[in-house]
Scaffold this active site. Structure first.
Site, short mmCIF file in Angstrom:
data_model
loop_
_atom_site.label_atom_id
_atom_site.label_comp_id
_atom_site.label_asym_id
_atom_site.label_seq_id
_atom_site.Cartn_x
_atom_site.Cartn_y
_atom_site.Cartn_z
N LYS A 6 6.01 9.57 9.69
CA LYS A 6 6.67 8.38 10.24
C LYS A 6 8.14 8.31 9.79
O LYS A 6 9.03 8.12 10.60
CB LYS A 6 5.94 7.10 9.80
CG LYS A 6 4.48 7.06 10.21
CD LYS A 6 3.80 5.74 9.81
CE LYS A 6 3.70 5.50 8.33
NZ LYS A 6 2.89 6.49 7.58
N ARG A 52 0.28 -3.27 8.06
CA ARG A 52 -0.78 -2.39 7.59
C ARG A 52 -2.13 -3.11 7.55
O ARG A 52 -3.13 -2.49 7.17
CB ARG A 52 -0.45 -1.94 6.17
CG ARG A 52 0.09 -0.52 6.03
CD ARG A 52 0.40 -0.30 4.56
NE ARG A 52 0.51 1.07 4.18
CZ ARG A 52 1.65 1.76 4.13
NH1 ARG A 52 2.77 1.20 4.51
NH2 ARG A 52 1.66 2.99 3.69
N ARG A 71 4.66 16.97 -0.24
CA ARG A 71 5.89 16.19 -0.04
C ARG A 71 6.71 16.12 -1.33
O ARG A 71 6.18 15.93 -2.41
CB ARG A 71 5.52 14.76 0.40
CG ARG A 71 6.73 13.84 0.47
CD ARG A 71 6.52 12.63 1.35
NE ARG A 71 5.47 11.74 0.88
CZ ARG A 71 5.06 10.67 1.57
NH1 ARG A 71 5.59 10.39 2.75
NH2 ARG A 71 4.10 9.91 1.09
N ARG A 124 6.31 11.88 -5.60
CA ARG A 124 5.94 10.48 -5.81
C ARG A 124 4.62 10.40 -6.58
O ARG A 124 3.72 11.20 -6.34
CB ARG A 124 5.77 9.79 -4.44
CG ARG A 124 7.09 9.36 -3.83
CD ARG A 124 6.96 8.94 -2.37
NE ARG A 124 5.84 8.06 -2.05
CZ ARG A 124 5.61 7.55 -0.84
NH1 ARG A 124 6.45 7.82 0.16
NH2 ARG A 124 4.58 6.78 -0.62
N ARG A 129 -5.39 5.89 -0.98
CA ARG A 129 -4.56 5.46 0.15
C ARG A 129 -5.25 5.75 1.48
O ARG A 129 -5.15 4.97 2.42
CB ARG A 129 -3.19 6.15 0.09
CG ARG A 129 -2.36 5.62 -1.05
CD ARG A 129 -1.28 6.58 -1.42
NE ARG A 129 -0.21 6.60 -0.46
CZ ARG A 129 0.61 7.61 -0.26
NH1 ARG A 129 0.47 8.72 -0.95
NH2 ARG A 129 1.57 7.53 0.61
P1 ADP Z 1 3.26 6.27 3.11
O1 ADP Z 1 3.93 6.22 4.44
O2 ADP Z 1 3.30 7.60 2.46
O3 ADP Z 1 1.92 5.63 3.08
P2 ADP Z 1 4.94 4.09 2.25
O4 ADP Z 1 6.23 4.54 1.70
O5 ADP Z 1 4.89 3.50 3.62
O6 ADP Z 1 3.99 5.34 2.09
O7 ADP Z 1 4.26 3.03 1.27
C1 ADP Z 1 4.16 3.27 -0.11
C2 ADP Z 1 3.34 2.16 -0.75
O8 ADP Z 1 4.02 0.90 -0.59
C3 ADP Z 1 1.96 1.92 -0.16
O9 ADP Z 1 0.98 2.83 -0.67
C4 ADP Z 1 1.70 0.47 -0.63
O10 ADP Z 1 1.41 0.43 -2.02
C5 ADP Z 1 3.06 -0.15 -0.44
N1 ADP Z 1 3.22 -0.70 0.94
C6 ADP Z 1 4.09 -0.25 1.88
N2 ADP Z 1 3.97 -0.98 3.01
C7 ADP Z 1 3.00 -1.90 2.78
C8 ADP Z 1 2.40 -2.93 3.57
N3 ADP Z 1 2.77 -3.13 4.84
N4 ADP Z 1 1.42 -3.68 3.00
C9 ADP Z 1 1.04 -3.47 1.73
N5 ADP Z 1 1.54 -2.51 0.93
C10 ADP Z 1 2.52 -1.73 1.45
P1 ADP Z 2 5.24 9.15 6.22
O1 ADP Z 2 6.56 8.42 6.31
O2 ADP Z 2 4.39 8.94 7.44
O3 ADP Z 2 4.49 8.88 4.97
P2 ADP Z 2 6.89 11.58 5.91
O4 ADP Z 2 7.85 11.47 7.05
O5 ADP Z 2 7.38 11.31 4.54
O6 ADP Z 2 5.57 10.70 6.24
O7 ADP Z 2 6.27 13.05 5.97
C1 ADP Z 2 5.24 13.45 5.05
C2 ADP Z 2 5.44 14.92 4.67
O8 ADP Z 2 5.18 15.76 5.80
C3 ADP Z 2 6.86 15.26 4.23
O9 ADP Z 2 6.75 16.23 3.20
C4 ADP Z 2 7.51 15.82 5.49
O10 ADP Z 2 8.55 16.76 5.17
C5 ADP Z 2 6.33 16.53 6.15
N1 ADP Z 2 6.40 16.50 7.63
C6 ADP Z 2 6.88 15.53 8.43
N2 ADP Z 2 6.74 15.83 9.75
C7 ADP Z 2 6.13 17.04 9.77
C8 ADP Z 2 5.67 17.91 10.84
N3 ADP Z 2 5.79 17.58 12.13
N4 ADP Z 2 5.08 19.05 10.48
C9 ADP Z 2 4.92 19.37 9.18
N5 ADP Z 2 5.31 18.63 8.14
C10 ADP Z 2 5.90 17.47 8.42
#
Ligand code: ADP
Ligand code: ADP
Length: 211
Positions: A13, A88, A122, A155, A166
């Site tokens: 995302k 979420r 990541r 992270r 998660r």
């Molecule tokens: P990812 O896309 O890898 O799940 P995010 O960066 O979106 O991670 O979120 C990291 C953490 O921040 C989540 O695991 C949660 O602890 C918190 N968080 C983010 N967005 C929300 C939300 N909308 N509601 C509750 N917790 C959230």
């Molecule tokens: P999110 O915001 O949904 O948690 P990220 O954008 O941080 O996800 O991407 C998660 C991991 O996957 C990162 O290490 C990123 O470099 C990798 N990634 C993102 N898009 C792709 C793709 N299309 N194919 C392979 N790896 C990807």
């Protein structure tokens, strides 16, 4: 255009949001990034949520909704936004519907096996939040951010214990939002392949008629 990016952790995302915000001229609002910035700056909010993020739990709805409400009231959101990682939960989606009209929900589709590979590989630049992947999207020099030259970090919540937690929470609390938004007829399914460029093209093809 008011867009929500909905998908499991590690779906890509943030990666798509970084290019989409430039192309659409709207801000990228990541609730995860906002929480991490608060933790880094040791604000009151940061202190309240630090442990929750480290364990992979969800921050209570009340706190999260208030933070998003404040952010959406800023003037740069007048032209639209990309909300990444919010809502979420169903109560968050209900609250958002009272704040703003969601025009499109991009549903990131990929297998759980791929999600685990993405999260465990990541790496992140601690100051800018830019992400890399050790196999799929490596930096030019191993372990170093291309732009800032800083050492990349993993992270805490990308370590195996927190990843499991998660994914469980995603399936329980967040996946039901797909049907919630399907009933409103705003869902666009984005097929996420392992090629970042191809996934980007799929995204722009999806929103082409909606811009
Ligand atoms: P990812 O896309 O890898 O799940 P995010 O960066 O979106 O991670 O979120 C990291 C953490 O921040 C989540 O695991 C949660 O602890 C918190 N968080 C983010 N967005 C929300 C939300 N909308 N509601 C509750 N917790 C959230
Ligand atoms: P999110 O915001 O949904 O948690 P990220 O954008 O941080 O996800 O991407 C998660 C991991 O996957 C990162 O290490 C990123 O470099 C990798 N990634 C993102 N898009 C792709 C793709 N299309 N194919 C392979 N790896 C990807």
């Amino acid at each position: 255009m008011n867009l929500v990016f909905l998908g499991p952790p590690g779906a890509g995302k943030g990666t798509i949001a970084k290019v989409a915000k430039e192309a659409l001229g709207v801000p990228h609002i990541s609730t995860g990034d906002l929480f991490r910035a608060n933790i880094k700056n040791e604000t009151e909010l940061g202190k309240r949520v630090k442990e929750i993020l480290a364990s992979g739990g969800l921050v209570p709805d009340e706190i999260t909704i208030k933070m998003v409400e404040n952010r959406l009231s800023e003037s740069d959101c007048e032209k639209g936004y990309i909300l990444d990682g919010f809502p979420r939960t169903i109560p968050q989606a209900e609250a958002l519907s009272k704040m703003s009209n969601v025009e499109g929900v991009i549903n990131f589709v990929l297998s759980e096996e791929e999600i685990i590979k993405r999260l465990s590989g990541r790496r992140m630049c601690p100051s800018t939040g830019r992400t890399y992947h050790i196999l799929f999207n490596p930096p030019k020099v191993e372990g170093i951010d291309d732009e800032t030259g800083e050492p990349l970090i993993q992270r805490d919540d990308d370590k195996p214990e927190a990843i499991r937690h998660r994914l469980e929470l995603y399936n329980e609390a967040t996946a039901p939002l797909i049907d919630y938004y399907k009933a409103k007829d705003v869902v666009l399914d984005l097929i996420c392949t392992n090629d970042p460029k191809e996934t980007e093209d799929n995204f722009f093809a999806l929103i082409k008629d909606r811009k």
